[in-house]
Design a protein around this motif. Structure first.
Motif, mmCIF file in Angstrom:
data_model
loop_
_atom_site.group_PDB
_atom_site.id
_atom_site.type_symbol
_atom_site.label_atom_id
_atom_site.label_comp_id
_atom_site.label_asym_id
_atom_site.label_seq_id
_atom_site.Cartn_x
_atom_site.Cartn_y
_atom_site.Cartn_z
ATOM 1 N N UNK A 1 0.845 -1.209 0.000
ATOM 2 C CA UNK A 1 0.000 0.000 0.000
ATOM 3 C C UNK A 1 0.873 1.249 0.000
ATOM 4 N N UNK A 2 1.927 1.202 0.808
ATOM 5 C CA UNK A 2 2.794 2.389 0.924
ATOM 6 C C UNK A 2 3.456 2.720 -0.421
ATOM 7 N N UNK A 3 3.784 1.689 -1.190
ATOM 8 C CA UNK A 3 4.360 1.953 -2.520
ATOM 9 C C UNK A 3 3.392 2.752 -3.384
ATOM 10 N N UNK A 4 2.129 2.377 -3.326
ATOM 11 C CA UNK A 4 1.100 3.090 -4.104
ATOM 12 C C UNK A 4 0.905 4.511 -3.563
ATOM 13 N N UNK A 5 0.905 4.629 -2.226
ATOM 14 C CA UNK A 5 0.702 5.957 -1.619
ATOM 15 C C UNK A 5 1.869 6.890 -1.937
ATOM 16 N N UNK A 6 3.062 6.327 -2.006
ATOM 17 C CA UNK A 6 4.228 7.159 -2.353
ATOM 18 C C UNK A 6 4.039 7.753 -3.746
ATOM 19 N N UNK A 7 3.618 6.899 -4.679
ATOM 20 C CA UNK A 7 3.431 7.413 -6.046
ATOM 21 C C UNK A 7 2.308 8.457 -6.067
ATOM 22 N N UNK A 8 1.278 8.198 -5.274
ATOM 23 C CA UNK A 8 0.150 9.144 -5.250
ATOM 24 C C UNK A 8 0.565 10.502 -4.680
ATOM 25 N N UNK A 9 1.319 10.467 -3.573
ATOM 26 C CA UNK A 9 1.693 11.753 -2.963
ATOM 27 C C UNK A 9 2.698 12.492 -3.850
ATOM 28 N N UNK A 10 3.525 11.731 -4.562
ATOM 29 C CA UNK A 10 4.449 12.391 -5.506
ATOM 30 C C UNK A 10 3.665 13.109 -6.604
ATOM 31 N N UNK A 11 2.594 12.482 -7.054
ATOM 32 C CA UNK A 11 1.765 13.136 -8.081
ATOM 33 C C UNK A 11 1.125 14.403 -7.494
ATOM 34 N N UNK A 12 0.636 14.274 -6.264
ATOM 35 C CA UNK A 12 -0.009 15.448 -5.637
ATOM 36 C C UNK A 12 0.993 16.583 -5.412
ATOM 37 N N UNK A 13 2.229 16.197 -5.140
ATOM 38 C CA UNK A 13 3.254 17.229 -4.927
ATOM 39 C C UNK A 13 3.558 18.002 -6.210
ATOM 40 N N UNK A 14 3.309 17.375 -7.351
ATOM 41 C CA UNK A 14 3.484 18.118 -8.617
ATOM 42 C C UNK A 14 2.566 19.340 -8.638
ATOM 43 N N UNK A 15 1.440 19.225 -7.943
ATOM 44 C CA UNK A 15 0.477 20.330 -7.900
ATOM 45 C C UNK A 15 0.764 21.258 -6.717
ATOM 46 N N UNK A 16 1.105 20.652 -5.587
ATOM 47 C CA UNK A 16 1.198 21.436 -4.343
ATOM 48 C C UNK A 16 2.433 22.320 -4.277
#
Lengths: 145, 351
Positions: free
Chosen positions: A129-144
């Motif tokens: 799960x953490x692997x998926x969450x890492x990719x997700x938060x990295x995507x969100x950081x592109x915006x933030x």
């Protein structure tokens, strides 16, 4: 929204930052104008990446749910498994697959901690799960950022 | 709202309302003259004004520098920072060695001063923002001179050395031992998250699960400030003249404050803790002054608890804008600060 919307929002952000805010005398109002510019820029990026991020999220969630299903099957089959996979965890994974949403992984995580994160199956599942969450938060950081 | 309360909502009318309010409480022979009114904080938290009051009575003429803090009801952490509690804490601290402003009056009735408010002493000093380059330069220069690093450390030691039961601070709530302190903090910030209406993120579920699973046992309980750093202390002639922002104080693990001093979040581009204290000096001086050994493992745990707290702050702030309670766009922007806090949490959890 479309790519044009992204460009429009981005241009609005630039106009507010470079043409409107500097002309505002009151300090508080000027800060508000700069904040409006920052927010418009974030929204522009959100629109820009929306389709790409949504597709990546769906793919990640589907792959994660498949990984869980395989792990559950293995755990069910293993005679030495100390404890059966909890029903609430299976249900949470089903809902996550149905909703095709990272947000639904919260329930999965809660169920994993409820099971006991030191259990080998739970521990491996949490890592997945953490692997998926890492990719997700990295995507969100592109915006933030 | 009364006419006085309505007038007090207007900056221009506030001086007149304050004059009447103070005249009554000071037994002044005539009107209390209010001068030099300056509003110093806008939008985020409590409304704050600095001003001078001058009056005469049977004894003679008096002048007092004062500070008014008012709760507009829509500020960040409004549920965590009740002014009545702040007033009580400041009164309790008067008999201790903690440098803090003396609080004179608490007015809970919004009809009187326009909102619940505290009137307190205006302590001399300045409070440069460590988030601005001028502030960082100020603290770096003070660190070179060497007085402020010691004073900053001593003020925290004074907070932790308070005999909180004798001071009457047990009204803040006393953890029952074991892991109760950490679990209470987790529950407090989780409640703020729930209340924010923010959709949250699974990293937060992971963080909360991890924090609960690893909650440390707290041995010694002390008064904990909850946000001890430069920017929250007033400095006069290179010494801490007052510890400010008594909004998050609890009875709990002193390492909670120490972790906040040690965190990289409270220093940018410097090795100096909180932008001002060399690490070795802080460790030596703090441990000597308190007799408390710094437990870096517990501090590391509390850094993660701070990541949760940051996420909760930003969720709450963004929620205030989203639900129309507050129109400050700085609050709206924090919608994306949640992502930054969660990214940091993910990194600290090892992924």
């Amino acid at each position: 929204m479309t790519a044009d919307d992204h460009e429009m929002l981005s241009r609005l952000a630039d106009t507010v930052r470079n043409q409107i805010a500097p002309e505002v005398d009151d300090e508080y109002a000027r800060t508000q104008a700069f904040m409006a510019s920052v927010i418009l820029q974030r929204l522009a990026k959100q629109v820009q990446f929306a389709d790409e991020h949504r597709a990546a999220e769906s793919a990640d969630v589907a792959a994660l749910a498949d990984q869980f299903d395989a792990a559950f099957a293995q755990a069910d089959a293993a005679a030495e498994t100390e404890a059966a996979v909890p029903a609430d965890l299976r249900d949470a994974v089903t809902r996550m697959r149905q909703r095709s949403s990272i947000a639904a992984a919260s329930e999965v995580i809660t169920a994993l901690y409820g099971w006991g994160p030191s259990h080998p199956v739970a521990s491996a599942a949490l890592a997945a799960v953490r692997g998926v969450l890492r990719r997700d938060i990295d995507r969100r950081m592109e915006i933030a950022q | 709202m009364s006419a006085a309360g309505a007038a007090a909502r207007d900056d221009a009318g506030l001086a007149g309302v304050l004059s009447d309010y103070l005249a009554e409480r000071l037994d002044a022979a005539g009107p209390v003259a209010i001068s030099g009114m300056e509003r110093i904080a806008v939008g985020w938290s409590h409304e704050t004004w600095l001003f001078d009051a001058a009056w005469s009575d049977d004894v003679g003429e008096h002048r007092q520098a004062l500070c008014l803090r008012r709760d507009p009801g829509n500020a960040l952490l409004r549920h965590e920072s009740d002014l009545g509690e702040q007033f009580q804490v400041l009164k309790c601290l008067e008999a201790t060695n903690v440098p803090a402003p003396r609080a004179f009056w608490y007015e809970p009735d919004p009809a009187v001063l326009g909102a619940p408010a505290i009137v307190m002493e205006r302590v001399p000093g300045e409070c440069p923002s460590p988030w601005r380059s001028a502030g960082r330069e100020y603290y770096a220069a003070a660190a070179e001179r060497g007085v402020l690093p010691a004073s900053f450390t001593d003020a925290l030691a004074a907070v932790h050395n308070v005999d909180w039961r004798a001071a009457g601070l047990d009204f803040l709530g006393v953890p029952s031992g074991g892991s109760d302190f950490a679990l209470r903090e987790i529950a407090k910030w989780e409640a703020l998250i729930d209340e924010s209406g923010h959709p949250g993120h699974p990293i937060l579920a992971d963080l909360i699960g991890w924090l609960r699973h690893h909650a440390p046992v707290t041995g010694q309980l002390t008064l904990v400030h909850g946000a001890y750093r430069t920017g929250n202390v007033l400095i006069h002639e290179d010494r801490v003249s007052a510890v400010l922002d008594w909004e998050l104080q609890v009875i709990g693990d002193p390492m909670y404050d120490v972790a906040y001093v040690l965190t990289e979040l409270n220093r940018e581009g410097t090795e100096l803790l909180s932008n001002v204290v060399p690490r070795h000096l802080f460790f030596e001086r703090y441990q000597q002054a308190t007799g408390i050994d710094i437990d870096e493992e517990r501090c590391a745990y509390y850094q993660l608890l701070y990541a949760m707290r940051s996420a909760a702050f930003w969720m709450s702030a963004a929620g205030l804008y989203a639900d129309g309670s507050n129109n400050d766009l700085r609050l709206a922007r924090t919608h994306w600060s949640v992502t930054v806090a969660l990214e940091r949490a993910a990194t600290e959890l090892g992924y």
